[in-house]
Design a protein around this motif. Structure first.
Motif, PDB file in Angstrom:
ATOM      1  N   PHE A  43       0.891  -1.385   0.000  1.00 48.15           N
ATOM      2  CA  PHE A  43       0.015  -0.001  -0.019  1.00 48.15           C
ATOM      3  C   PHE A  43       0.846   1.391  -0.114  1.00 48.15           C
ATOM      4  O   PHE A  43       1.778   1.353   0.938  1.00 48.15           O
ATOM      5  N   MET A  44       0.539   2.158  -0.796  1.00 48.25           N
ATOM      6  CA  MET A  44       1.234   3.524  -0.890  1.00 48.25           C
ATOM      7  C   MET A  44       0.286   4.577  -0.889  1.00 48.25           C
ATOM      8  O   MET A  44      -0.807   4.546  -1.620  1.00 48.25           O
ATOM      9  N   TYR A  45       0.764   5.603   0.011  1.00 44.49           N
ATOM     10  CA  TYR A  45       0.287   7.096   0.063  1.00 44.49           C
ATOM     11  C   TYR A  45       0.739   8.106  -1.070  1.00 44.49           C
ATOM     12  O   TYR A  45       1.895   7.934  -0.994  1.00 44.49           O
ATOM     13  N   MET A  46      -0.099   8.773  -1.756  1.00 44.54           N
ATOM     14  CA  MET A  46       0.536  10.080  -2.145  1.00 44.54           C
ATOM     15  C   MET A  46      -0.778  11.091  -2.177  1.00 44.54           C
ATOM     16  O   MET A  46      -1.318  11.385  -3.067  1.00 44.54           O
ATOM     17  N   LEU A  47      -0.967  11.427  -1.053  1.00 49.92           N
ATOM     18  CA  LEU A  47      -1.964  12.246  -0.645  1.00 49.92           C
ATOM     19  C   LEU A  47      -1.675  13.932  -1.232  1.00 49.92           C
ATOM     20  O   LEU A  47      -2.521  14.665  -1.285  1.00 49.92           O
ATOM     21  N   GLU A  48      -0.588  14.188  -1.670  1.00 47.37           N
ATOM     22  CA  GLU A  48      -0.187  15.261  -2.326  1.00 47.37           C
ATOM     23  C   GLU A  48      -0.365  15.123  -3.961  1.00 47.37           C
ATOM     24  O   GLU A  48      -0.101  16.057  -4.579  1.00 47.37           O
ATOM     25  N   GLY A  49      -0.807  14.243  -4.445  1.00 46.90           N
ATOM     26  CA  GLY A  49      -1.083  13.882  -5.820  1.00 46.90           C
ATOM     27  C   GLY A  49       0.104  13.432  -6.483  1.00 46.90           C
ATOM     28  O   GLY A  49       1.357  13.387  -5.701  1.00 46.90           O
ATOM     29  N   GLY A  50       0.272  13.493  -7.770  1.00 51.69           N
ATOM     30  CA  GLY A  50       1.490  13.039  -8.587  1.00 51.69           C
ATOM     31  C   GLY A  50       1.311  13.228 -10.109  1.00 51.69           C
ATOM     32  O   GLY A  50       0.408  13.557 -10.456  1.00 51.69           O
ATOM     33  N   THR A  51       2.391  13.109 -10.920  1.00 54.26           N
ATOM     34  CA  THR A  51       2.562  13.135 -12.199  1.00 54.26           C
ATOM     35  C   THR A  51       3.166  12.096 -12.686  1.00 54.26           C
ATOM     36  O   THR A  51       4.105  11.245 -12.120  1.00 54.26           O
ATOM     37  N   ASP A  52       2.852  11.630 -13.863  1.00 53.65           N
ATOM     38  CA  ASP A  52       3.710  10.476 -14.640  1.00 53.65           C
ATOM     39  C   ASP A  52       3.485  10.742 -16.143  1.00 53.65           C
ATOM     40  O   ASP A  52       2.910  11.362 -16.759  1.00 53.65           O
ATOM     41  N   ALA A  53       4.678  10.301 -16.872  1.00 50.43           N
ATOM     42  CA  ALA A  53       4.886  10.335 -18.148  1.00 50.43           C
ATOM     43  C   ALA A  53       3.944   9.339 -18.976  1.00 50.43           C
ATOM     44  O   ALA A  53       3.659   9.985 -20.135  1.00 50.43           O
ATOM     45  N   SER A  54       3.587   8.646 -18.538  1.00 52.51           N
ATOM     46  CA  SER A  54       2.740   7.476 -19.200  1.00 52.51           C
ATOM     47  C   SER A  54       2.086   6.474 -18.477  1.00 52.51           C
ATOM     48  O   SER A  54       2.520   6.253 -17.235  1.00 52.51           O
ATOM     49  N   ASN A  55       0.728   6.179 -18.568  1.00 47.30           N
ATOM     50  CA  ASN A  55       0.111   5.180 -17.745  1.00 47.30           C
ATOM     51  C   ASN A  55       0.204   3.739 -18.447  1.00 47.30           C
ATOM     52  O   ASN A  55      -0.255   2.924 -17.907  1.00 47.30           O
ATOM     53  N   THR A  56       1.214   3.485 -19.540  1.00 50.40           N
ATOM     54  CA  THR A  56       1.353   2.119 -19.944  1.00 50.40           C
ATOM     55  C   THR A  56       2.770   1.717 -19.942  1.00 50.40           C
ATOM     56  O   THR A  56       3.016   0.593 -19.853  1.00 50.40           O
ATOM     57  N   ASP A  57       3.607   2.745 -19.939  1.00 50.46           N
ATOM     58  CA  ASP A  57       5.248   2.398 -19.870  1.00 50.46           C
ATOM     59  C   ASP A  57       5.587   2.730 -18.722  1.00 50.46           C
ATOM     60  O   ASP A  57       5.958   3.980 -18.141  1.00 50.46           O
ATOM     61  N   PRO A  58       6.029   1.563 -17.794  1.00 46.90           N
ATOM     62  CA  PRO A  58       6.828   1.956 -16.478  1.00 46.90           C
ATOM     63  C   PRO A  58       8.242   2.853 -16.468  1.00 46.90           C
ATOM     64  O   PRO A  58       8.614   3.200 -15.518  1.00 46.90           O
TER      65      PRO A  58
END
Length: 199
Positions: free
Chosen positions: A128-143
């Motif tokens: 389980f991981m918290y990111m209560l400040e939100g986040g950004t990612d370059a891709s939803n398909t490529d890790p």
């Protein structure tokens, strides 16, 4: 190969997002994006107090007793504070746009280290991981994407459940997820996980 700093940004911004409370509209196109001034102010505060930044990723009761670590330039971890509750928090990653500290339990940390090391994470060992400040990612398909597929995926406050393929059945996935509802990030890869918005 992705830098360790960018890898940490993944953790903070990645589909590891599953946090408490109510749904956020932060990922929807109609939702206003944070202003550069707000992001700059948050980044300055994080640089001056990385422990406070890291603790902001989780509920106060979790963050107060969590270990706090940062990545060194060589990819190793530097411990800023020892913890007592089994959680480890990381401050905002300046290599990604937006504010994205994260805090994870032991299983999620093991999963994250496998992702950063390009290794196979343990099977059916949910974390389980918290990111209560939100986040950004370059891709939803490529890790391991370091450049956006189209636009950076912006997620508001969320939590993530990692390490369980069985849990993901029935949740949507794809390149442009609706981040106001639960969805799967990096589907079909060893690092697929459930992102859950909260407020």
């Amino acid at each position: 190969m992705r830098s360790s700093r960018t890898a940490l940004s993944f953790l903070a911004a990645t589909g590891l997002a599953v946090t408490l409370a109510g749904c956020s509209k932060a990922g929807n196109p109609e939702a206003p994006a944070p202003t550069p001034t707000a992001d700059a102010a948050a980044a300055a505060a994080d640089a001056s107090d990385p422990i406070k930044s890291a603790m902001s990723a989780a509920p106060a009761s979790v963050g107060a007793k969590a270990a706090v670590v940062m990545a060194n330039a060589d990819g190793s971890m530097k411990t800023l504070r020892e913890g007592t509750n089994g959680f480890t928090c990381m401050p905002d990653n300046p290599a990604t746009p937006g504010h994205d500290p994260m805090c994870m339990d032991g299983n999620a940390m093991e999963w994250a280290m496998a992702w950063m090391g390009h290794k196979t994470p343990p099977a059916e060992k949910p974390g389980f991981m918290y990111m209560l400040e939100g986040g950004t990612d370059a891709s939803n398909t490529d890790p391991y994407s370091t450049k956006p597929d189209k636009d950076w995926i912006k997620t508001g406050p969320h939590v993530m459940v990692v390490g369980s393929k069985a849990l993901l059945a029935g949740y949507p996935s794809g390149p442009n997820p609706d981040t106001s509802a639960p969805y799967v990030m990096w589907a079909g890869t060893p690092y697929e996980h459930l992102m859950v918005p909260v407020s």
